[in-house]
Design an enzyme around this catalytic site. Structure first.
Site, mmCIF file in Angstrom:
data_model
loop_
_atom_site.group_PDB
_atom_site.id
_atom_site.type_symbol
_atom_site.label_atom_id
_atom_site.label_comp_id
_atom_site.label_asym_id
_atom_site.label_seq_id
_atom_site.Cartn_x
_atom_site.Cartn_y
_atom_site.Cartn_z
ATOM 1 N N TRP A 315 0.830 -1.204 0.000
ATOM 2 C CA TRP A 315 0.000 0.000 0.000
ATOM 3 C C TRP A 315 0.865 1.256 0.000
ATOM 4 O O TRP A 315 0.519 2.268 -0.607
ATOM 5 C CB TRP A 315 -0.914 0.001 1.235
ATOM 6 N N HIS A 316 2.016 1.176 0.685
ATOM 7 C CA HIS A 316 2.834 2.369 0.821
ATOM 8 C C HIS A 316 3.556 2.764 -0.462
ATOM 9 O O HIS A 316 3.994 3.915 -0.585
ATOM 10 C CB HIS A 316 3.842 2.199 1.962
ATOM 11 N N GLY A 317 3.695 1.861 -1.384
ATOM 12 C CA GLY A 317 4.325 2.291 -2.619
ATOM 13 C C GLY A 317 4.762 1.146 -3.502
ATOM 14 O O GLY A 317 4.855 0.000 -3.075
ATOM 15 N N PHE A 466 1.628 8.446 -1.173
ATOM 16 C CA PHE A 466 0.942 7.169 -1.028
ATOM 17 C C PHE A 466 -0.528 7.313 -1.327
ATOM 18 O O PHE A 466 -1.239 6.374 -1.400
ATOM 19 C CB PHE A 466 1.170 6.611 0.378
#
Lengths: 466, 80
Positions: A315-317, A466
């Site tokens: 999810w963060h990248g 994000f």
């Protein structure tokens, strides 16, 4: 547009507040907020607003659809909504990463899509997904008014970097709300606290991070590497929690009460607790929507744990370091689960604090290095295998020059605001004194932040990515 | 299986999953009453109940269950 900019603080926000106050009916107030939210989001890159509007429109119908139809038809609508929302995140966030890896694995040369990062897509898409699923689960009633639904999706205080606000949290306030004097006062104070965290602490700490980790991290000594990554941990906390404070404060100015996103995470006693205190809205999203899913048809806490932490990382990248970071945390949570709460509590508290701080700080190091080729040298440099020696003059000079900033940052990780609250509870006079001092402090912080903003190139919040 | 039998069976499962023979259940027993009953252990508990009762909870039920009473309601309903 970002909150910590002079144009937002001294132009956009005052005009928006005046327009909002001038609108008498709730319908008009909502319209004012929508118009300003769309301007806020379109600032600098108007095209992305079309995708936001499309997402709002489709999810508005998905929400109605999952309740209008029953059985398999409702499931089909839910499936389409999830495919659309996850597909949009996939295209705008991960397609380049995916293609690069396919090319690397298979030696192919497919063109790598160069799609501009869509600011805030992970946040607002998660919000609308939670809305549609909650409608499907009959936890909430679908919003019949598109205007009100658009307000939920686009509301500028929480649009870009959270907290991930559930529809149920603000459903009643979308219909009817009142901004009391207390809301105004608390909202403004909270906004200034967040602004100060960002401008006075985070942006200043980032200069040190840039010198150490951003320069040539492979040449740092053991102490220099630890110093750089500890400062980065403080930076990321003040950057992200500062944004959340501003978001919550701004929401309050317009009568909305968002959920908290941080609860002094560095006070945690173990890693499990850290994640109950850090980015709370993301953790609760995965807890409520991903954890209950059977993985490969099986309900097992280990499989669910793996799924949650893999997703938290991704999810963060779109970079392998985030995947590693997610797995890294999953391993420590698994370890703590295996040890059990009772045995964990039996470990002396100081050992638990040292353990979790080391894990968290190294974790942020993994988070920092998107170029994974720098990860191993970084990890090696944290240990005595570091070829550059134990201690260098660079960190000594930097530490002495930034001593007050670092001490202030460490102190500010503690729940300082509890002190005036306790004093104010003693007597009416104490309450008045605390109130006056609080207002003066806020004014000083606002002026200081503004001066720093005049003199600096505004840095976007880290979590905008994000 | 009637409600009392379901409760007895559930008590055994709870004692096994949380490794605590002193656990006794009421309709109102919830995660706050059992120290180890967190969101992760909830998944293990659900898995154990599903295996014992040879049934499958929906995702919505897993996510929305507030206490043992609601779990027994679902098991009773499915057993009809």
């Amino acid at each position: 547009m970002i909150f910590s900019s002079l144009i937002f603080i001294y132009l956009f926000l005052p005009i928006c507040l005046i327009g909002y106050a001038a609108a008498r009916e709730m319908r008009l107030k909502n319209m004012v907020l929508i118009v300003f939210s769309l301007i806020f989001y379109a600032w600098g890159e108007p095209v992305r607003i079309l995708l936001l509007l499309l997402s709002a429109l489709l999810n508005y119908f998905f929400g109605i659809g999952v309740r209008k139809y029953k059985g398999n038809a409702a499931k089909a609508v839910l499936g389409v909504s999830l495919a659309y929302n996850l597909g949009m995140i996939g295209i705008f966030k991960y397609s380049g990463f995916l293609m690069e890896n396919i090319n690397a694995i298979f030696g192919s040369s497919f063109p790598v899509p160069q799609i501009a990062q869509l600011v805030g897509i992970s946040f607002y898409t998660f919000q609308v997904m939670s809305y549609v699923v909650d409608c499907y689960w009959e936890k909430i009633d679908p919003q019949r008014s598109f205007t009100k639904f658009l307000l939920y999706v686009s509301l500028f205080p929480q649009l870009i970097a959270g907290p991930i606000v559930r529809y149920s949290t603000i459903a009643a306030e979308i219909d009817s709300r009142h901004t009391s004097l207390e809301d105004l006062s608390c909202g403004l104070t909270r906004f200034i606290i967040g602004l100060s965290k960002k401008v006075i602490l985070a942006d200043q700490l980032f200069r040190i991070v840039d010198d150490f980790l951003g320069g040539n991290p492979e040449s740092l000594s053991v102490v220099g590497t630890w110093y750089g990554v500890i400062i980065y941990s403080l930076y990321i906390y003040f950057d992200f929690s500062g944004y959340s404070d501003m978001a919550i404060g701004l929401g309050r100015l317009f009568g909305f009460h968002f959920n908290e996103n941080f609860n002094h995470p560095f006070l945690c006693k173990d890693i499990t607790e850290f994640w109950q205190r850090w980015h709370i809205s993301l953790g609760s999203f995965f807890r409520d929507y991903l954890l209950p899913l059977p993985i490969f048809g099986i309900r097992s806490k280990y499989l669910s744990l793996a799924a949650v932490w893999l997703c938290t990382g991704i999810w963060h990248g779109a970079s392998w370091n985030y995947v590693i970071w997610g797995i890294y945390y999953g391993i420590f949570i698994l370890l703590e689960t295996r040890i059990g709460k009772k045995k964990m509590k039996a470990i002396p508290i100081w050992i638990r604090h040292i353990y979790n701080k080391i894990v968290i700080i190294i974790g942020f190091g993994i988070f920092y290095f998107e170029d994974t080729s720098q990860l191993l040298p970084f990890l090696k440099n944290l240990t005595l295998f570091n070829p550059n020696g134990f201690y260098g003059t660079m960190e000594q000079v930097s530490f002495c020059n930034n001593l007050f900033l670092i001490i202030a940052a460490i102190i500010c990780t503690f729940p300082l605001l509890e002190i005036p609250k306790k004093i104010a509870a003693n007597s009416q006079n104490a309450k008045i004194t605390v109130s006056v001092l609080g207002t003066l402090t806020s004014a000083v912080l606002l002026i200081t932040s503004s001066i720093l903003l005049v003199d600096a190139t505004t840095k976007a919040f880290l979590y905008y990515r994000f | 299986m009637n409600r009392a039998e379901i409760k007895n069976r559930l008590t055994e499962i709870f004692q096994d999953v949380f490794d605590d023979d002193d656990i006794t259940l009421t309709d109102n027993t919830c995660a706050d009453d059992i120290e180890d009953w967190d969101s992760l252990e909830h998944i293990n508990l659900i898995g154990a109940v599903e295996r014992a009762f040879k049934m499958r909870f929906t995702v919505r039920e897993v996510s929305g269950m507030k206490n043992v009473g609601e779990m027994m309601d679902i098991l009773e309903e499915r057993g009809k």
